[in-house]
Write a protein that holds these residues in place. Structure first.
Motif, short mmCIF file in Angstrom:
data_model
loop_
_atom_site.label_atom_id
_atom_site.label_comp_id
_atom_site.label_asym_id
_atom_site.label_seq_id
_atom_site.Cartn_x
_atom_site.Cartn_y
_atom_site.Cartn_z
N LYS A 123 3.46 6.34 -4.41
CA LYS A 123 4.88 6.14 -4.72
C LYS A 123 5.76 7.05 -3.86
CE LYS A 123 5.47 9.30 -8.52
NZ LYS A 123 5.74 9.65 -9.85
N GLU A 124 5.21 8.18 -3.42
CA GLU A 124 5.98 9.09 -2.57
C GLU A 124 6.23 8.49 -1.19
OE1 GLU A 124 3.15 9.84 -4.15
OE2 GLU A 124 3.89 11.11 -5.77
N MET A 125 5.51 7.40 -0.86
CA MET A 125 5.71 6.75 0.44
C MET A 125 6.67 5.57 0.33
SD MET A 125 4.26 8.32 2.84
CE MET A 125 4.29 7.08 4.13
N LEU A 126 7.21 5.32 -0.86
CA LEU A 126 8.19 4.23 -0.98
C LEU A 126 9.38 4.57 -0.10
CD1 LEU A 126 8.26 3.39 -4.80
CD2 LEU A 126 7.07 2.21 -2.96
N TRP A 160 0.17 8.54 -10.44
CA TRP A 160 -0.23 7.15 -10.19
C TRP A 160 0.93 6.23 -9.78
CZ3 TRP A 160 -4.90 5.33 -9.40
CH2 TRP A 160 -5.99 6.02 -9.92
N GLY A 161 2.13 6.56 -10.18
CA GLY A 161 3.26 5.68 -9.88
C GLY A 161 3.21 4.39 -10.67
N LEU A 162 2.78 4.49 -11.94
CA LEU A 162 2.58 3.28 -12.75
C LEU A 162 3.86 2.45 -12.90
CD1 LEU A 162 0.29 4.65 -15.63
CD2 LEU A 162 -0.35 3.52 -13.49
N ARG A 163 5.01 3.14 -12.94
CA ARG A 163 6.27 2.41 -13.15
C ARG A 163 6.65 1.54 -11.96
NH1 ARG A 163 9.23 7.54 -15.89
NH2 ARG A 163 7.59 8.51 -14.68
N PHE A 164 5.89 1.68 -10.85
CA PHE A 164 6.22 0.90 -9.65
C PHE A 164 5.17 -0.17 -9.34
CE2 PHE A 164 8.82 4.64 -8.99
CZ PHE A 164 10.00 4.07 -8.54
N LEU A 165 4.22 -0.36 -10.24
CA LEU A 165 3.21 -1.39 -9.96
C LEU A 165 3.88 -2.76 -9.90
CD1 LEU A 165 0.27 -0.09 -12.15
CD2 LEU A 165 0.26 -0.42 -9.67
N PRO A 166 3.47 -3.69 -9.07
CA PRO A 166 2.31 -3.61 -8.18
C PRO A 166 2.56 -2.92 -6.84
CG PRO A 166 3.27 -5.78 -8.01
CD PRO A 166 4.09 -5.04 -9.03
N LEU A 167 3.83 -2.49 -6.60
CA LEU A 167 4.14 -1.85 -5.31
C LEU A 167 3.20 -0.70 -4.97
CD1 LEU A 167 7.96 -1.12 -4.79
CD2 LEU A 167 6.35 -2.12 -3.18
N THR A 168 2.80 0.04 -6.00
CA THR A 168 2.04 1.28 -5.77
C THR A 168 0.54 1.11 -6.02
OG1 THR A 168 2.72 1.85 -8.00
CG2 THR A 168 3.92 2.89 -6.21
N TRP A 172 15.31 3.67 -8.08
CA TRP A 172 14.96 3.55 -6.65
C TRP A 172 15.88 2.55 -5.95
CZ3 TRP A 172 11.45 -0.49 -4.42
CH2 TRP A 172 11.18 -0.24 -3.07
N LEU A 173 16.12 1.40 -6.61
CA LEU A 173 17.00 0.39 -6.01
C LEU A 173 18.43 0.93 -5.84
CD1 LEU A 173 15.76 -2.80 -7.90
CD2 LEU A 173 15.42 -2.24 -5.48
N LYS A 174 18.92 1.64 -6.87
CA LYS A 174 20.28 2.20 -6.79
C LYS A 174 20.36 3.22 -5.65
CE LYS A 174 21.70 1.99 -11.66
NZ LYS A 174 21.85 2.86 -12.84
N THR A 175 19.31 4.05 -5.53
CA THR A 175 19.29 5.07 -4.48
C THR A 175 19.32 4.42 -3.11
OG1 THR A 175 18.02 6.51 -5.93
CG2 THR A 175 18.02 7.09 -3.61
N ILE A 190 14.31 8.77 -8.49
CA ILE A 190 13.47 7.68 -7.97
C ILE A 190 12.27 7.49 -8.88
CG2 ILE A 190 12.52 6.77 -5.80
CD1 ILE A 190 14.09 8.77 -4.33
N GLY A 191 12.42 7.91 -10.12
CA GLY A 191 11.32 7.86 -11.08
C GLY A 191 11.02 6.46 -11.58
N ASP A 192 11.96 5.52 -11.44
CA ASP A 192 11.67 4.14 -11.85
C ASP A 192 12.34 3.15 -10.89
OD1 ASP A 192 14.34 3.91 -12.55
OD2 ASP A 192 13.98 4.36 -14.65
#
Ligand code: G1P
Length: 287
Positions: A23-26, A10-18, A257-260, A251-253
């Motif tokens: 999340k794999e399309m971020l 579900w990509g819950l850690r990225f809501l509302p983005l996801t 993701w921002l650091k990457t 990229i799990g949170d």
């Protein structure tokens, strides 16, 4: 060898983005995360890829599909470089999609690929894990599999306070980078963790794993965990852990993701110099 890319979470850690976007399309700089994973498979000689998707994952299928309207617009506008890139994405590999109707865990997602994979060893590459390495990490595992004939998992040491976020393995070091695994546990409490060697998100597995998944009862969070199935596999045959060469980007949170994004943008010659100058200016201004 075929690769299975589980991408149904579900990509819950990225809501509302996801909320609507997988999340794999971020994006990570100029590509969606999952494109890095597919490219790593291709760079390793894997051309048959199964992506396990679910609801709200249409974006992944569209990304790897042809877009005739876009191509004709680019053609008419003489945008040859964009056209080349867009065509390349849709002709990258033989990509198959299987929908996991209910999200019952990573083990269950891998099980969905059983029929497609057949009775052969195969790779599992998580859809939200990317690496930079001299030799692709999955290729490193394929090499170890070739000489051992067994399942091999990419592992790396993590700080103690992070063991609760990973599958953790315990084993005996038999070569500088090779561990014969005795036990595996999914996301243990730091005090109960048998080591700090984490499962990094890439595996080469023997087909015996499918039977083990069938016999795995739901574990942590009520989900069928791949780590628990590997524990059963371990009772039937050896499993190795490989301390891979390279850097893994988590990229799990959101923070990972921002650091990457920052790190890979700074590693890209197209953006490195002006971005560095901008960051230095921000730091100088104390922002
Ligand atoms: C999954 C696996 C875990 C592994 C991790 C690597 O967990 O279950 O064993 O260490 O990927 O990223 P997830 O991050 O999907 O919760």
């Amino acid at each position: 060898m075929k690769a299975v890319i589980p991408a149904a979470g579900w990509g819950l850690r990225f809501l509302p983005l996801t909320k609507e976007q997988p999340k794999e399309m971020l994006p990570v700089v100029d590509k969606p995360t999952i494109q890095y994973v597919v490219e790593e498979a291709l760079d390793s000689g894997i051309t048959d890829i199964v992506i396990i998707t679910g609801r709200h994952k249409r974006g992944i299928e569209d990304h790897f599909d042809r877009s005739y309207e876009l191509e004709s617009i680019l053609e008419r506008g003489n945008k040859t470089e964009y056209l080349r890139q867009v065509r390349e994405i849709s002709s990258m590999a033989d990509i198959h999609f299987i929908r996991q109707k209910e999200q019952k865990g990573l083990g269950d997602a891998v099980r969905m690929a059983r029929q497609h994979v057949g009775d052969e060893p195969f790779a599992v590459m998580l859809g939200d894990t990317i690496y930079r390495s001299k030799v692709p990490v999955v290729k490193q595992l394929m090499n170890v599999h070739e000489r051992t004939g067994r399942s091999v998992i990419a592992i790396e040491p993590v700080p103690r306070e992070k063991v609760k976020d990973y599958g953790i393995v315990k084993g005996q070091q038999i070569e500088p980078d090779l561990v014969l695994i005795d036990d595996l546990v999914e996301k243990p409490h730091p005090e109960l963790a048998p080591s700090n060697l984490a499962i990094a998100g890439t595996y080469v597995l023997t087909p015996a794993i499918f039977d083990c998944i069938e016999h795995t009862t739901p574990g942590l969070n009520g989900e069928v965990q791949l780590t628990d199935a590997l524990r059963l596999l371990r009772m039937r045959e050896e499993i190795y852990g490989w301390r891979f060469e390279g850097k893994r980007y988590d990229i799990g949170d959101m923070l990972g993701w921002l650091k990457t994004q920052c790190e890979l943008a700074l590693a890209n010659p197209a953006y490195a110099a002006p971005l560095r100058a901008h960051m230095e200016q921000l730091l100088k201004e104390g922002r």
